[in-house]
Enzyme design. Structure first.
Site, short mmCIF file in Angstrom:
data_model
loop_
_atom_site.label_atom_id
_atom_site.label_comp_id
_atom_site.label_asym_id
_atom_site.label_seq_id
_atom_site.Cartn_x
_atom_site.Cartn_y
_atom_site.Cartn_z
N TYR A 99 -45.99 -29.71 10.18
CA TYR A 99 -45.42 -28.86 9.02
C TYR A 99 -46.69 -28.05 8.17
O TYR A 99 -47.41 -28.60 7.75
CB TYR A 99 -44.69 -29.61 7.80
CG TYR A 99 -43.43 -30.23 8.17
CD1 TYR A 99 -42.81 -29.81 9.28
CD2 TYR A 99 -42.71 -31.12 7.46
CE1 TYR A 99 -41.78 -30.46 10.02
CE2 TYR A 99 -41.47 -31.72 7.63
CZ TYR A 99 -40.82 -31.40 9.01
OH TYR A 99 -39.65 -31.97 9.32
N LYS A 110 -25.23 -18.03 1.05
CA LYS A 110 -26.11 -16.93 1.01
C LYS A 110 -26.07 -15.96 2.09
O LYS A 110 -26.34 -14.89 1.92
CB LYS A 110 -27.36 -17.45 0.57
CG LYS A 110 -28.25 -18.09 1.81
CD LYS A 110 -29.44 -18.86 1.18
CE LYS A 110 -30.41 -18.05 0.81
NZ LYS A 110 -31.76 -18.94 0.58
N ASN A 147 -29.41 -28.23 -6.42
CA ASN A 147 -29.04 -29.06 -5.55
C ASN A 147 -28.99 -30.39 -5.93
O ASN A 147 -27.93 -31.46 -5.45
CB ASN A 147 -29.99 -29.11 -4.16
CG ASN A 147 -29.89 -27.75 -3.65
OD1 ASN A 147 -29.22 -26.88 -4.02
ND2 ASN A 147 -30.90 -27.30 -2.59
N GLN A 172 -43.82 -20.97 1.79
CA GLN A 172 -43.23 -20.43 0.80
C GLN A 172 -43.61 -20.53 -0.58
O GLN A 172 -43.51 -20.36 -1.59
CB GLN A 172 -41.74 -20.63 1.06
CG GLN A 172 -41.18 -19.83 2.10
CD GLN A 172 -39.92 -20.45 2.42
OE1 GLN A 172 -39.54 -21.56 2.55
NE2 GLN A 172 -38.95 -19.60 2.35
P1 NDP Z 1 -31.24 -27.51 4.26
O1 NDP Z 1 -30.41 -27.21 5.42
O2 NDP Z 1 -30.93 -27.75 2.79
O3 NDP Z 1 -31.94 -25.70 4.08
C1 NDP Z 1 -32.89 -25.53 2.74
C2 NDP Z 1 -33.09 -24.30 2.74
O4 NDP Z 1 -32.08 -23.68 2.18
C3 NDP Z 1 -34.31 -24.05 1.60
O5 NDP Z 1 -35.66 -24.17 1.93
C4 NDP Z 1 -34.01 -22.46 1.12
O6 NDP Z 1 -34.31 -21.54 2.13
C5 NDP Z 1 -32.27 -22.69 1.32
N1 NDP Z 1 -31.67 -23.34 -0.12
C6 NDP Z 1 -31.73 -24.35 -0.45
N2 NDP Z 1 -30.93 -24.82 -1.37
C7 NDP Z 1 -30.57 -23.49 -1.80
C8 NDP Z 1 -29.57 -23.03 -2.84
N3 NDP Z 1 -29.13 -24.07 -3.78
N4 NDP Z 1 -29.41 -21.71 -2.86
C9 NDP Z 1 -29.62 -21.14 -1.99
N5 NDP Z 1 -30.49 -21.29 -0.79
C10 NDP Z 1 -30.98 -22.79 -0.74
O7 NDP Z 1 -32.66 -28.35 4.60
P2 NDP Z 1 -33.83 -28.14 5.51
O8 NDP Z 1 -33.71 -27.16 6.79
O9 NDP Z 1 -34.93 -27.36 4.58
O10 NDP Z 1 -34.28 -29.57 5.91
C11 NDP Z 1 -34.52 -30.65 4.90
C12 NDP Z 1 -35.86 -31.33 5.24
O11 NDP Z 1 -35.46 -32.09 6.37
C13 NDP Z 1 -36.87 -30.49 5.63
O12 NDP Z 1 -37.86 -30.11 4.53
C14 NDP Z 1 -37.87 -31.63 6.36
O13 NDP Z 1 -38.26 -32.55 5.50
C15 NDP Z 1 -36.58 -32.30 7.05
N6 NDP Z 1 -36.37 -31.76 8.50
C16 NDP Z 1 -36.66 -32.48 9.43
C17 NDP Z 1 -36.47 -32.24 10.69
C18 NDP Z 1 -36.66 -32.83 11.89
O14 NDP Z 1 -36.85 -32.43 13.10
N7 NDP Z 1 -37.07 -34.39 11.87
C19 NDP Z 1 -36.24 -30.65 11.25
C20 NDP Z 1 -35.93 -29.90 9.99
C21 NDP Z 1 -35.97 -30.49 8.56
P3 NDP Z 1 -34.79 -20.05 1.62
O15 NDP Z 1 -34.94 -20.16 0.12
O16 NDP Z 1 -35.97 -19.95 2.45
O17 NDP Z 1 -33.59 -19.15 1.99
#
Ligand code: NDP
Length: 319
Positions: free
Chosen positions: A57, A223, A299, A30
């Site tokens: 990733y 959302k 955030n 993205q």
């Molecule tokens: P979140 O649950 O916070 O989701 C983040 C996603 O939510 C964003 O990419 C965006 O997606 C949406 N978002 C975030 N903030 C907002 C907002 N203020 N308003 C509206 N939409 C919002 O966290 P992640 O799932 O991304 O996890 C965080 C990190 O944890 C990852 O980047 C990674 O580094 C790690 N991780 C580790 C894993 C593991 O197995 N160890 C597995 C998963 C994550 P969009 O805009 O596309 O809708």
């Protein structure tokens, strides 16, 4: 804005920012290098020192972009805590995917360091548990990575507590570097691993936690309360399992309950969800995700709302 608090990363001397930043789904998919740099700069300028990454990733591209971003911003390597994770591999061949065997791990760290153009990562994680590789082989390989100077600490992600316990005991008994941290999912929807399964390990080994998906992939921002918006994570074809989680009736109900507390308190759902994760003292850092700068800005404002969110903890726990 209030200053970013820090916590100790488990049983180590390393201090990590209470909120950190990760690159899953976003970097290289993205976000291009321009938006990666904007987000890294904003995060760093607002006290974030821990940056989460993984070999898998965007098939290595996320590692490249993150360090390219830091270099172009002129940040010194030692200003940041850099991580990566290994398990799935990026080569579709036997012994180099879905494994933690020594052969894979030793070349995987070299590949990551080459892509990131750096000599070491601060924390190397075993991204999942591999029941087919003996625990001693995994611990010796992670210890070797540290002795070679390619990683400073090691940890696990989504491992069963019993396997972490075994790895820890083996390391202690043999004078090897111990795992200091686990990276589990933790949010208002997924709580059991952190609150129940890992409980004995906080006492025994002072296990640190770098938790992921604090917003349950965006569900807890609100959302998805009225369907799936275009361009959101759940609308992506490759993210069908995220879509299922988001459409799950139980999960939707939890989001609605959070929405009600948000309306009553005047604090956004996003801030309540993020702040609630940080209120757990066993959490070392809450890894934030954002697909654009505006989300990251919003955030990180949670830091100034922590006092108010503390007062709502009991109510949030009920969700
Ligand atoms: P979140 O649950 O916070 O989701 C983040 C996603 O939510 C964003 O990419 C965006 O997606 C949406 N978002 C975030 N903030 C907002 C907002 N203020 N308003 C509206 N939409 C919002 O966290 P992640 O799932 O991304 O996890 C965080 C990190 O944890 C990852 O980047 C990674 O580094 C790690 N991780 C580790 C894993 C593991 O197995 N160890 C597995 C998963 C994550 P969009 O805009 O596309 O809708």
């Amino acid at each position: 804005m209030e200053t970013m608090p820090h916590r100790q990363l488990g049983n180590s001397g390393l201090s990590v920012s209470l909120f950190s930043f990760g690159s899953w789904v976003t970097f290289g998919k993205q976000m291009d290098i321009g938006s990666v740099k904007e987000c890294l700069k904003y995060a760093f300028d607002h006290g974030v020192n821990f940056f989460d990454n993984a070999e898998v990733y965007a098939q290595g591209v996320s590692e490249e972009l993150m360090m390219q971003g830091f270099r172009e911003l002129g940040l010194h390597r030692n200003d940041i805590i850099l991580t990566t994770k290994f398990f799935w591999g990026i080569e579709n061949r036997i012994n180099f995917k879905n494994t933690l065997n020594r052969k894979y791990l030793m070349q995987a760290i070299d590949g990551s360091l080459k892509r990131m153009k750096t000599d070491f990562v601060d924390v190397a994680y075993c991204h999942r548990y591999d029941p087919n590789t003996p625990i001693h082989e995994i611990v010796f390989a992670m210890d070797q990575m540290i002795r070679d100077g390619k990683a400073l600490y090691w940890g696990t992600s989504e491992w069963p507590a019993i396997a972490i316990d075994m790895a820890y005991d083996f390391a202690v008994e043999n004078g090897l570097h111990r795992p200091i941290v686990e990276q589990p999912q933790y949010n208002l929807i997924h709580r059991d691993k952190v609150e129940k399964e890992f409980k004995p390990l906080y006492e025994k080994m002072n296990l640190g936690l770098t938790t992921w998906s604090p917003l349950a992939s965006g569900l807890l921002t609100g959302k998805y309360l009225n369907g799936i918006p275009e361009g959101s994570r759940a609308s992506m074809k490759s993210m069908s399992y995220v879509k299922e989680e988001i459409e799950n009736q139980e999960n939707q109900k939890k989001a609605e309950k959070l929405s009600a507390i948000s309306k009553k308190s005047g604090i956004s759902m996003t801030h309540l969800a993020l702040g609630w994760v940080a209120l757990n003292p066993n959490v070392s850092t809450v890894i934030l995700g954002a697909s654009r700068l505006e989300q990251l800005k919003e955030n990180l404002e949670v830091v100034s709302k922590m006092k108010m969110i503390t007062e709502l903890k009991k109510e949030l726990d009920q969700i």
